[in-house]
Scaffold this motif. Structure first.
Motif, PDB file in Angstrom:
ATOM      1  N   ARG A  12     112.772  94.975  61.548  1.00  0.00           N
ATOM      2  CA  ARG A  12     112.921  94.169  60.336  1.00  0.00           C
ATOM      3  C   ARG A  12     112.124  94.843  59.230  1.00  0.00           C
ATOM      4  NH1 ARG A  12     114.327  90.095  57.592  1.00  0.00           N
ATOM      5  NH2 ARG A  12     113.075  88.446  56.693  1.00  0.00           N
ATOM      6  N   CYS A  13     112.778  95.168  58.140  1.00  0.00           N
ATOM      7  CA  CYS A  13     112.161  95.867  57.021  1.00  0.00           C
ATOM      8  C   CYS A  13     111.424  94.876  56.121  1.00  0.00           C
ATOM      9  CB  CYS A  13     113.219  96.598  56.212  1.00  0.00           C
ATOM     10  SG  CYS A  13     112.561  97.398  54.733  1.00  0.00           S
ATOM     11  N   PRO A  14     110.119  95.082  55.884  1.00  0.00           N
ATOM     12  CA  PRO A  14     109.384  94.174  55.003  1.00  0.00           C
ATOM     13  C   PRO A  14     109.790  94.308  53.532  1.00  0.00           C
ATOM     14  CG  PRO A  14     107.952  95.947  55.742  1.00  0.00           C
ATOM     15  CD  PRO A  14     109.260  96.094  56.481  1.00  0.00           C
ATOM     16  N   LYS A  15     110.349  95.448  53.153  1.00  0.00           N
ATOM     17  CA  LYS A  15     110.784  95.637  51.767  1.00  0.00           C
ATOM     18  C   LYS A  15     112.146  94.992  51.506  1.00  0.00           C
ATOM     19  CE  LYS A  15     109.800  99.620  49.635  1.00  0.00           C
ATOM     20  NZ  LYS A  15     109.786 101.083  49.414  1.00  0.00           N
ATOM     21  N   LEU A  16     113.061  95.161  52.456  1.00  0.00           N
ATOM     22  CA  LEU A  16     114.434  94.673  52.272  1.00  0.00           C
ATOM     23  C   LEU A  16     114.665  93.290  52.859  1.00  0.00           C
ATOM     24  CD1 LEU A  16     116.366  97.962  53.082  1.00  0.00           C
ATOM     25  CD2 LEU A  16     115.709  97.066  50.838  1.00  0.00           C
ATOM     26  N   GLY A  17     113.841  92.915  53.832  1.00  0.00           N
ATOM     27  CA  GLY A  17     113.975  91.603  54.445  1.00  0.00           C
ATOM     28  C   GLY A  17     115.095  91.495  55.456  1.00  0.00           C
ATOM     29  N   SER A  18     115.563  92.620  55.969  1.00  0.00           N
ATOM     30  CA  SER A  18     116.625  92.597  56.974  1.00  0.00           C
ATOM     31  C   SER A  18     116.394  93.717  57.976  1.00  0.00           C
ATOM     32  CB  SER A  18     117.988  92.762  56.303  1.00  0.00           C
ATOM     33  OG  SER A  18     118.062  94.017  55.650  1.00  0.00           O
ATOM     34  N   GLU A  19     117.227  93.742  59.003  1.00  0.00           N
ATOM     35  CA  GLU A  19     117.134  94.791  60.013  1.00  0.00           C
ATOM     36  C   GLU A  19     117.635  96.110  59.434  1.00  0.00           C
ATOM     37  OE1 GLU A  19     116.336  94.709  63.583  1.00  0.00           O
ATOM     38  OE2 GLU A  19     115.327  92.880  62.926  1.00  0.00           O
ATOM     39  N   VAL A  20     116.896  97.175  59.704  1.00  0.00           N
ATOM     40  CA  VAL A  20     117.312  98.519  59.300  1.00  0.00           C
ATOM     41  C   VAL A  20     117.064  99.468  60.457  1.00  0.00           C
ATOM     42  CG1 VAL A  20     116.940  98.196  56.823  1.00  0.00           C
ATOM     43  CG2 VAL A  20     115.095  99.058  58.235  1.00  0.00           C
ATOM     44  N   SER A  21     117.797 100.546  60.467  1.00  0.00           N
ATOM     45  CA  SER A  21     117.636 101.535  61.533  1.00  0.00           C
ATOM     46  C   SER A  21     116.652 102.620  61.103  1.00  0.00           C
ATOM     47  CB  SER A  21     118.981 102.189  61.850  1.00  0.00           C
ATOM     48  OG  SER A  21     119.382 103.010  60.773  1.00  0.00           O
ATOM     49  N   PHE A  22     116.093 103.280  62.089  1.00  0.00           N
ATOM     50  CA  PHE A  22     115.206 104.402  61.818  1.00  0.00           C
ATOM     51  C   PHE A  22     115.971 105.494  61.073  1.00  0.00           C
ATOM     52  CE2 PHE A  22     113.138 108.419  63.092  1.00  0.00           C
ATOM     53  CZ  PHE A  22     111.892 108.180  62.540  1.00  0.00           C
ATOM     54  N   GLY A  23     117.237 105.648  61.386  1.00  0.00           N
ATOM     55  CA  GLY A  23     118.060 106.638  60.693  1.00  0.00           C
ATOM     56  C   GLY A  23     118.095 106.407  59.194  1.00  0.00           C
ATOM     57  N   TYR A  24     118.106 105.154  58.786  1.00  0.00           N
ATOM     58  CA  TYR A  24     118.059 104.817  57.357  1.00  0.00           C
ATOM     59  C   TYR A  24     116.673 105.109  56.797  1.00  0.00           C
ATOM     60  CZ  TYR A  24     117.816 101.969  53.146  1.00  0.00           C
ATOM     61  OH  TYR A  24     117.619 101.541  51.862  1.00  0.00           O
ATOM     62  N   CYS A  25     115.638 104.670  57.493  1.00  0.00           N
ATOM     63  CA  CYS A  25     114.267 104.796  56.996  1.00  0.00           C
ATOM     64  C   CYS A  25     113.796 106.243  56.889  1.00  0.00           C
ATOM     65  CB  CYS A  25     113.303 104.018  57.882  1.00  0.00           C
ATOM     66  SG  CYS A  25     113.573 102.243  57.785  1.00  0.00           S
ATOM     67  N   ARG A  26     114.354 107.113  57.707  1.00  0.00           N
ATOM     68  CA  ARG A  26     113.874 108.494  57.673  1.00  0.00           C
ATOM     69  C   ARG A  26     114.435 109.296  56.503  1.00  0.00           C
ATOM     70  NH1 ARG A  26     117.399 112.168  59.468  1.00  0.00           N
ATOM     71  NH2 ARG A  26     119.082 111.438  60.783  1.00  0.00           N
ATOM     72  N   VAL A  27     115.420 108.748  55.776  1.00  0.00           N
ATOM     73  CA  VAL A  27     116.005 109.478  54.644  1.00  0.00           C
ATOM     74  C   VAL A  27     116.171 108.620  53.384  1.00  0.00           C
ATOM     75  CG1 VAL A  27     117.238 111.110  56.115  1.00  0.00           C
ATOM     76  CG2 VAL A  27     118.368 108.998  55.402  1.00  0.00           C
ATOM     77  N   VAL A  28     115.610 107.430  53.349  1.00  0.00           N
ATOM     78  CA  VAL A  28     115.867 106.461  52.289  1.00  0.00           C
ATOM     79  C   VAL A  28     115.370 106.896  50.907  1.00  0.00           C
ATOM     80  CG1 VAL A  28     113.783 105.090  52.649  1.00  0.00           C
ATOM     81  CG2 VAL A  28     115.816 104.006  51.721  1.00  0.00           C
ATOM     82  N   SER A  29     114.336 107.680  50.846  1.00  0.00           N
ATOM     83  CA  SER A  29     113.725 108.043  49.568  1.00  0.00           C
ATOM     84  C   SER A  29     114.147 109.454  49.166  1.00  0.00           C
ATOM     85  CB  SER A  29     112.200 107.941  49.691  1.00  0.00           C
ATOM     86  OG  SER A  29     111.582 108.217  48.466  1.00  0.00           O
ATOM     87  N   SER A  30     115.354 109.577  48.643  1.00  0.00           N
ATOM     88  CA  SER A  30     115.901 110.880  48.225  1.00  0.00           C
ATOM     89  C   SER A  30     115.832 111.917  49.347  1.00  0.00           C
ATOM     90  CB  SER A  30     115.167 111.390  46.986  1.00  0.00           C
ATOM     91  OG  SER A  30     115.309 110.502  45.915  1.00  0.00           O
ATOM     92  N   GLY A  31     116.183 111.493  50.556  1.00  0.00           N
ATOM     93  CA  GLY A  31     116.186 112.389  51.703  1.00  0.00           C
ATOM     94  C   GLY A  31     114.870 112.434  52.458  1.00  0.00           C
ATOM     95  N   LEU A  32     113.864 111.730  51.954  1.00  0.00           N
ATOM     96  CA  LEU A  32     112.556 111.674  52.610  1.00  0.00           C
ATOM     97  C   LEU A  32     112.348 110.293  53.203  1.00  0.00           C
ATOM     98  CD1 LEU A  32     110.414 113.558  49.966  1.00  0.00           C
ATOM     99  CD2 LEU A  32     111.250 114.417  52.159  1.00  0.00           C
ATOM    100  N   PRO A  33     111.427 110.180  54.153  1.00  0.00           N
ATOM    101  CA  PRO A  33     111.217 108.884  54.806  1.00  0.00           C
ATOM    102  C   PRO A  33     110.542 107.851  53.912  1.00  0.00           C
ATOM    103  CG  PRO A  33     109.742 110.546  55.733  1.00  0.00           C
ATOM    104  CD  PRO A  33     110.642 111.244  54.771  1.00  0.00           C
ATOM    105  N   CYS A  34     110.786 106.603  54.243  1.00  0.00           N
ATOM    106  CA  CYS A  34     110.106 105.488  53.601  1.00  0.00           C
ATOM    107  C   CYS A  34     108.619 105.595  53.897  1.00  0.00           C
ATOM    108  CB  CYS A  34     110.651 104.165  54.151  1.00  0.00           C
ATOM    109  SG  CYS A  34     109.755 102.711  53.571  1.00  0.00           S
ATOM    110  N   GLU A  35     107.799 105.284  52.905  1.00  0.00           N
ATOM    111  CA  GLU A  35     106.346 105.379  53.083  1.00  0.00           C
ATOM    112  C   GLU A  35     105.812 104.382  54.101  1.00  0.00           C
ATOM    113  OE1 GLU A  35     107.098 102.429  49.815  1.00  0.00           O
ATOM    114  OE2 GLU A  35     107.813 104.457  50.195  1.00  0.00           O
ATOM    115  N   ARG A  36     106.598 103.377  54.455  1.00  0.00           N
ATOM    116  CA  ARG A  36     106.173 102.382  55.440  1.00  0.00           C
ATOM    117  C   ARG A  36     106.669 102.669  56.851  1.00  0.00           C
ATOM    118  NH1 ARG A  36     106.741  96.467  52.617  1.00  0.00           N
ATOM    119  NH2 ARG A  36     105.567  96.937  50.732  1.00  0.00           N
ATOM    120  N   ALA A  37     107.415 103.732  57.038  1.00  0.00           N
ATOM    121  CA  ALA A  37     108.038 104.011  58.339  1.00  0.00           C
ATOM    122  C   ALA A  37     107.025 104.135  59.475  1.00  0.00           C
ATOM    123  CB  ALA A  37     108.893 105.274  58.264  1.00  0.00           C
ATOM    124  N   LEU A  38     105.872 104.736  59.216  1.00  0.00           N
ATOM    125  CA  LEU A  38     104.872 104.885  60.289  1.00  0.00           C
ATOM    126  C   LEU A  38     104.438 103.530  60.810  1.00  0.00           C
ATOM    127  CD1 LEU A  38     102.538 107.749  59.011  1.00  0.00           C
ATOM    128  CD2 LEU A  38     104.420 107.893  60.647  1.00  0.00           C
TER     129      LEU A  38
END
Length: 87
Positions: A12-38
Motif C-alpha cells: 500500500r503506497c502512502p503517497k497514492l493511498g492504493s496498492e502499487v507494485s515494486f515494478g511501478y515504484c522502481r521507475v516512478v520518478s522519471s525512470g528512477l525509484p520512489c524515494e520511499r521505496a526502501l
C-alpha cells in the motif's frame, strides 16, 4: 539477480493511498525509484541490496540519501511547471 525479479510484489503506497507494485515504484520518478521505496518494501524483499546492485552509487545517494523536499516547495514547483506548460 534479474532486473525485474520483484516487480510483482505489492504494498500500500502512502503517497497514492492504493496498492502499487515494486515494478511501478522502481521507475516512478522519471525512470528512477520512489524515494520511499526502501521503507515501503523493507521486510518484503531485499530492497536495499537490490537498488545498490542496479543503481550507480551516486544515483542511489541522490534517490535515497538526499533530504526530501518540503511539501510547500513541492507545491510551488508544481505550480511553476503548470504555468510554464500553459495550464
Amino acid at each position: 539477480m534479474p532486473y525485474r525479479v520483484f516487480d510483482h510484489v505489492t504494498v500500500r503506497c502512502p503517497k497514492l493511498g492504493s496498492e502499487v507494485s515494486f515494478g511501478y515504484c522502481r521507475v516512478v520518478s522519471s525512470g528512477l525509484p520512489c524515494e520511499r521505496a526502501l521503507g515501503c518494501f523493507a521486510g518484503r524483499l531485499p530492497v536495499e541490496e537490490y537498488f545498490r546492485r542496479v543503481l550507480r552509487e551516486e544515483t542511489y545517494e541522490r534517490c535515497f540519501c538526499s533530504p526530501p523536499a518540503d511539501r510547500y516547495g513541492g507545491l510551488l514547483a508544481a505550480v511553476d511547471r503548470a504555468r510554464r506548460g500553459g495550464g
